[in-house]
Design a protein around this motif. Sequence first.
Motif, PDB file in Angstrom:
ATOM      1  N   GLY A 108      -9.060   0.222  11.917  1.00 50.33           N
ATOM      2  CA  GLY A 108      -8.217  -0.971  11.931  1.00 50.33           C
ATOM      3  C   GLY A 108      -6.977  -0.876  11.062  1.00 50.33           C
ATOM      4  O   GLY A 108      -6.265  -1.860  10.891  1.00 50.33           O
ATOM      5  N   VAL A 109      -6.686   0.294  10.509  1.00 51.70           N
ATOM      6  CA  VAL A 109      -5.525   0.465   9.627  1.00 51.70           C
ATOM      7  C   VAL A 109      -4.428   1.204  10.396  1.00 51.70           C
ATOM      8  O   VAL A 109      -4.628   2.320  10.866  1.00 51.70           O
ATOM      9  N   ARG A 120       0.858  -1.191   0.000  1.00 50.99           N
ATOM     10  CA  ARG A 120       0.000   0.000   0.000  1.00 50.99           C
ATOM     11  C   ARG A 120       0.884   1.227   0.000  1.00 50.99           C
ATOM     12  O   ARG A 120       1.778   1.352   0.836  1.00 50.99           O
ATOM     13  N   SER A 121       0.612   2.139  -0.902  1.00 52.08           N
ATOM     14  CA  SER A 121       1.326   3.420  -0.894  1.00 52.08           C
ATOM     15  C   SER A 121       0.893   4.195   0.350  1.00 52.08           C
ATOM     16  O   SER A 121      -0.146   3.909   0.953  1.00 52.08           O
ATOM     17  N   ALA A 122       1.685   5.175   0.722  1.00 46.93           N
ATOM     18  CA  ALA A 122       1.338   6.013   1.876  1.00 46.93           C
ATOM     19  C   ALA A 122      -0.017   6.686   1.655  1.00 46.93           C
ATOM     20  O   ALA A 122      -0.833   6.798   2.584  1.00 46.93           O
ATOM     21  N   ARG A 123      -0.272   7.102   0.411  1.00 52.67           N
ATOM     22  CA  ARG A 123      -1.547   7.764   0.099  1.00 52.67           C
ATOM     23  C   ARG A 123      -2.724   6.807   0.280  1.00 52.67           C
ATOM     24  O   ARG A 123      -3.736   7.160   0.885  1.00 52.67           O
ATOM     25  N   THR A 124      -2.577   5.574  -0.218  1.00 55.11           N
ATOM     26  CA  THR A 124      -3.648   4.582  -0.054  1.00 55.11           C
ATOM     27  C   THR A 124      -3.847   4.251   1.409  1.00 55.11           C
ATOM     28  O   THR A 124      -4.982   4.152   1.887  1.00 55.11           O
ATOM     29  N   ASN A 125      -2.757   4.084   2.144  1.00 54.91           N
ATOM     30  CA  ASN A 125      -2.871   3.742   3.563  1.00 54.91           C
ATOM     31  C   ASN A 125      -3.589   4.853   4.329  1.00 54.91           C
ATOM     32  O   ASN A 125      -4.445   4.583   5.167  1.00 54.91           O
ATOM     33  N   ALA A 126      -3.255   6.108   4.021  1.00 55.71           N
ATOM     34  CA  ALA A 126      -3.908   7.237   4.693  1.00 55.71           C
ATOM     35  C   ALA A 126      -5.400   7.267   4.364  1.00 55.71           C
ATOM     36  O   ALA A 126      -6.231   7.517   5.246  1.00 55.71           O
ATOM     37  N   MET A 127      -5.761   7.002   3.117  1.00 54.11           N
ATOM     38  CA  MET A 127      -7.172   6.974   2.722  1.00 54.11           C
ATOM     39  C   MET A 127      -7.908   5.865   3.481  1.00 54.11           C
ATOM     40  O   MET A 127      -8.982   6.095   4.027  1.00 54.11           O
ATOM     41  N   LEU A 128      -7.325   4.663   3.531  1.00 58.68           N
ATOM     42  CA  LEU A 128      -7.963   3.556   4.238  1.00 58.68           C
ATOM     43  C   LEU A 128      -8.056   3.837   5.733  1.00 58.68           C
ATOM     44  O   LEU A 128      -9.046   3.504   6.384  1.00 58.68           O
ATOM     45  N   ARG A 129      -7.030   4.466   6.279  1.00 56.49           N
ATOM     46  CA  ARG A 129      -7.012   4.803   7.708  1.00 56.49           C
ATOM     47  C   ARG A 129      -8.114   5.803   8.049  1.00 56.49           C
ATOM     48  O   ARG A 129      -8.715   5.732   9.121  1.00 56.49           O
ATOM     49  N   SER A 130      -8.399   6.718   7.132  1.00 56.13           N
ATOM     50  CA  SER A 130      -9.463   7.707   7.377  1.00 56.13           C
ATOM     51  C   SER A 130     -10.849   7.060   7.397  1.00 56.13           C
ATOM     52  O   SER A 130     -11.779   7.610   7.969  1.00 56.13           O
ATOM     53  N   LYS A 131     -10.966   5.874   6.790  1.00 56.13           N
ATOM     54  CA  LYS A 131     -12.261   5.179   6.718  1.00 56.13           C
ATOM     55  C   LYS A 131     -12.415   4.067   7.746  1.00 56.13           C
ATOM     56  O   LYS A 131     -13.518   3.576   7.951  1.00 56.13           O
TER      57      LYS A 131
END
Length: 189
Positions: free
Chosen positions: A131-132, A117-128
């Motif tokens: 559990g990320v 996961r790119s940092a951008r994808t991880n941040a997006m998933l974390r905002s939703k």
Amino acid sequence: MTNSAKTGFTRRGLLGVFAAAAVVAAPTYSNAFGLLRGAGDIRRVRMYSGRTGESMDTIYWIEGKYIKEALKEINHFMRDWRTDETITMDPRTVDIMAASHRLLDVSEPYMLLSGYRSARTNAMLRSKSGGVAKHSLHMVGQASDLRLKSRSVNQMARAAEACASGGVGRYSGSNFVHMDCGPVRHWGG
């Protein structure tokens, strides 16, 4: 004792040879993690992605050697499908996946939900989702989230935990298991 007189070997001598071999091999075995008991002399990984429609079935390790082209294929397959970015996946994570799969004794391929996961994808998933992890091992190519139709989350997690080689997370509500090559730990239910 008559055999030792004929061959020149004694039991004590053989034990000494085995002890010396164990001392010489100790660094190799200590770095091999516990996962090798399930990985075998040929390591194979089978996966498909519901996100991209791709599938792979590759032997990536034979008799102590990783196959570079197979690892490149794995890196591409486990890419961040949202951004199409790849990273060099840590082969220890793939080893854990392969050993767990072998311990489960299934022919069904894993469904890969998340690899790199790119940092951008991880941040997006974390905002939703809570559990990320902020500093997820997915961002450094050391983690995967996997599912099998024929095995439960608990069965998959127990197989990964038997490798004693990294982190194992049970996500029963979402029906997947997280496997990574970080510190040995487990969580979830």
